[in-house]
Structures are given as structure tokens and as C-alpha cells.
Design a protein around this motif. Structure first.
Motif, PDB file in Angstrom:
ATOM      1  N   ARG A 103     -39.580 -24.701  55.954  1.00  0.00           N
ATOM      2  CA  ARG A 103     -39.756 -23.675  55.071  1.00  0.00           C
ATOM      3  C   ARG A 103     -39.761 -24.195  53.506  1.00  0.00           C
ATOM      4  O   ARG A 103     -38.577 -25.167  53.281  1.00  0.00           O
ATOM      5  N   HIS A 144     -48.843 -24.172  48.181  1.00  0.00           N
ATOM      6  CA  HIS A 144     -48.762 -24.490  49.693  1.00  0.00           C
ATOM      7  C   HIS A 144     -49.683 -25.324  50.445  1.00  0.00           C
ATOM      8  O   HIS A 144     -49.227 -26.153  51.089  1.00  0.00           O
ATOM      9  N   GLU A 162     -44.975 -19.582  52.906  1.00  0.00           N
ATOM     10  CA  GLU A 162     -43.893 -20.727  52.471  1.00  0.00           C
ATOM     11  C   GLU A 162     -43.484 -21.700  53.557  1.00  0.00           C
ATOM     12  O   GLU A 162     -42.657 -22.341  53.293  1.00  0.00           O
ATOM     13  N   ARG A 192     -37.621 -15.062  45.029  1.00  0.00           N
ATOM     14  CA  ARG A 192     -37.476 -16.160  44.262  1.00  0.00           C
ATOM     15  C   ARG A 192     -36.919 -16.004  42.636  1.00  0.00           C
ATOM     16  O   ARG A 192     -37.203 -15.176  42.267  1.00  0.00           O
ATOM     17  N   THR A 241     -34.561 -19.941  46.418  1.00  0.00           N
ATOM     18  CA  THR A 241     -34.924 -18.818  46.999  1.00  0.00           C
ATOM     19  C   THR A 241     -33.888 -18.049  48.138  1.00  0.00           C
ATOM     20  O   THR A 241     -33.213 -18.846  48.500  1.00  0.00           O
TER      21      THR A 241
END
Length: 327
Positions: A10, A19, A39, A229, A235
Motif C-alpha cells: 500500500r 501510481h 494505492e 489523505r 493517509t
């Protein structure tokens, strides 16, 4: 750890456009990588251990170093010998780090024992409540329950499936490029958002979009994951099963709001919120408890009419009233 070695990754605090590059860091370690946007990623590094002369935990640490050095992004990494256990290794982990599940049967059983049953894939709120009512609220108790008792509660097929999961069994291979059975949407605020009301309106828009896309694909969701976030790029992620598989927007919104409220964000400066539908399944296979509430049937009828209008005139032709006020 020998044989199969799986990393569930993650990425924390990254921008969505980063990403693919972050997933690329995993492909530098192994070609057996499956992207899990927005994510995460899953990788089988079993074939890379000898090449790098390192075990899976050290490769996870190497990934963290490279992500920080090249992108300024840290990771939470679950390490295990199959995808299920690697995923469960991250349950309740909000910050960065590497968490490994032991490879021996006793270590696996000890790791699983205290987890809540709704941590297992496909276990929604109603199933979790039913199991808890029989004293089977943890994975350990589920694994130790007599098969006949499980069949009375769940039915033979589901009892066999959950018993295998409770024992940590998962022969599923990591398939590069395989379609991920999740659906995710995200809203980024124009400025760091302190107002809980505006965050709720953003969640309304996201739940509406998620529901429309699920219904259009003929799918239902079994669980939702909320990711928040913050301004400092940290996060928080929370997951909860739905009472029953659904693509009904009000049900998705109710769970999204519950997850948000449970975080207790009093003065948090929120940069973005994201919703991910998990446990996707074909809608025709989903069971729905019949409702005697005429208002619920009217809402579903209005939802179907709105979907038809969107398909004809575009996705933004119809939507929640709050959509126009969310920045």
C-alpha cells in the motif's frame, strides 16, 4: 520464507498519477506484479529471492527505500506465502512499515486467531453479525468450529469457503495484468478541507458515481474501503463489509458516512477522499432482502430512471444535488 513469497503493498501519500511509476518499482524486483489502483499492488517475489540473495522481508524493505528515494513515498507492506495472508498482514496498519506473517502452520494460526471475521474477503456485516451471535466473531474461533455448526449458520458451500480462509488457505496465483475485482473513485479538494459537511458532500458524489458504475457493469459490492489523505500526505484507510451485496447508492453512502464518522476527524486538514468497492460480484447472483418500505422502492425506481438518463445524455446529466457545490 521459502517457496511462494507474496508482497501486498500500500503506497502512502502519493498522488494518483504516481501510481504506475510506483508499481514499476515492483517490476524491477519481479515480473509477477498485479497493480491494485489507486494505492496498492500485489507481487509474487518467490522467484526473485535467490537472484537478490535476500528474503521477502528484505525485498520489502528495499522497495520502501527505493520508493522514498525516487518518489518521496513510503509504503506499508504485508509479507506472506499467499495473497490472502499478505493482505491480512495489513489489517489495522495505517502507517508505513513491513509486517510479515510466519510461514509455519502454527505461526499462521496464531496470526489469524485474533482477527475479526469481517477481515476475511467476502464477509459482510450481516454474516459477521450472524457468526458473532454463535460466538464465532474471530477467525480463530471460526477455524476451530465444527464443520456441521458452520454449515447450519452459513450453508455448506459458504462454510467450506470460510473455513479454508480461516485456515489461511489461498492457492490463488498473482496474475500480472489481471483485472482487479475492485472499483475506486477519488475526490481531491481544491484546498485542504476542514469542513465535515463538505467532506460529506464529496462522499455523496463519490457514492453516487460508484453506484452508477457498479449498476452499469451489472455488479454489486460486498465491502467499501474509505481512504482519507491529509495535508501532510499521511493517509488513513478503513474497510467495512456491507450488510448485503449492493450497488444501491444510499446504502453505499450510508456506509461511507459511517466510516468517515468513525474516524472522528475534528480538525483534520483533508486533501482528498477516496472510496473503493470490493468483493465485486455479478448482480444477478446477489441476494437482497425484500423491503416493505415503499419509500425504498421509490428510491430504487428513481435510481433506475436516473441511470437511463445518464446513459442517454451523459454521466453528468443527473446526479446528487450536492454535486454542484463540491469543489
Amino acid at each position: 520464507m521459502t517457496g511462494r513469497a507474496v508482497l501486498q503493498v500500500r503506497f502512502l501519500g502519493h498522488r494518483p498519477e504516481e501510481h504506475p511509476a510506483l508499481v514499476g518499482l515492483l517490476t524491477d524486483l519481479t515480473p509477477v506484479v498485479r497493480a491494485l489502483p489507486p494505492e496498492g499492488a500485489l507481487a509474487d517475489v518467490g522467484g526473485a529471492l535467490r537472484y537478490f540473495g535476500a528474503d521477502a522481508e528484505r525485498l520489502a524493505g528495499l522497495l520502501r527505500v527505493r520508493a522514498l528515494a525516487r518518489h518521496g513515498v513510503d509504503c506499508a507492506v504485508g509479507v506472506a506465502h499467499n495473497p490472502l495472508l499478505a493482505r491480512l498482514a495489513l489489517v489495522g496498519r495505517d502507517g508505513p512499515g513491513v509486517w510479515a506473517v510466519p510461514g509455519d502452520p502454527g505461526g499462521v494460526a496464531a496470526f489469524l486467531a485474533g482477527l475479526p471475521v469481517d477481515a476475511l474477503p467476502g464477509v459482510g456485516a450481516s454474516t459477521a453479525r450472524a457468526l458473532a451471535g454463535y460466538g464465532l466473531g474471530t477467525v480463530g474461533r471460526l477455524a476451530a468450529a465444527p464443520p456441521a455448526a458452520l454449515q447450519r449458520v452459513l450453508g455448506a458451500r459458504e462454510a467450506r469457503r470460510l473455513r479454508a480462509l480461516a485456515e489461511g488457505q489461498d492457492p490463488t496465483p498473482v496474475v500480472p495484468g489481471a483485472p482487479e475485482p475492485t472499483l475506486a473513485v477519488e475526490h481531491r479538494f481544491d484546498r485542504d478541507e476542514l469542513d465535515a459537511g463538505r467532506r460529506h458532500r464529496a462522499l455523496l458524489t463519490l457514492a453516487d458515481e460508484l453506484g452508477y458504475r457498479l449498476r452499469g457493469a451489472g455488479q454489486t459490492a460486498g465491502a467499501l474501503t474509505l481512504t482519507v489523505r491529509y495535508a501532510d500526505h499521511a493517509t488513513t484507510t478503513r474497510r467495512r463489509g456491507l450488510a448485503e451485496p449492493t450497488a444501491h447508492t444510499p446504502a453505499l453512502l450510508a456506509l461511507a458516512d459511517a466510516l468517515h464518522e468513525a474516524l472522528g476527524l475534528q480538525r483534520a486538514r483533508v486533501r482528498a477522499v477516496a472510496l473503493r468497492a470490493e468483493g465485486l460480484a455479478a448482480a444477478e447472483r446477489a441476494t437482497r432482502q425484500l423491503s416493505l418500505d415503499p419509500a425504498d422502492e421509490r428510491r430504487r425506481g428513481a435510481e433506475r430512471a436516473a441511470d437511463r438518463a445518464r446513459r442517454r445524455f451523459g454521466e453528468r446529466a443527473v446526479g446528487p444535488a450536492a454535486r454542484t457545490v463540491v469543489p
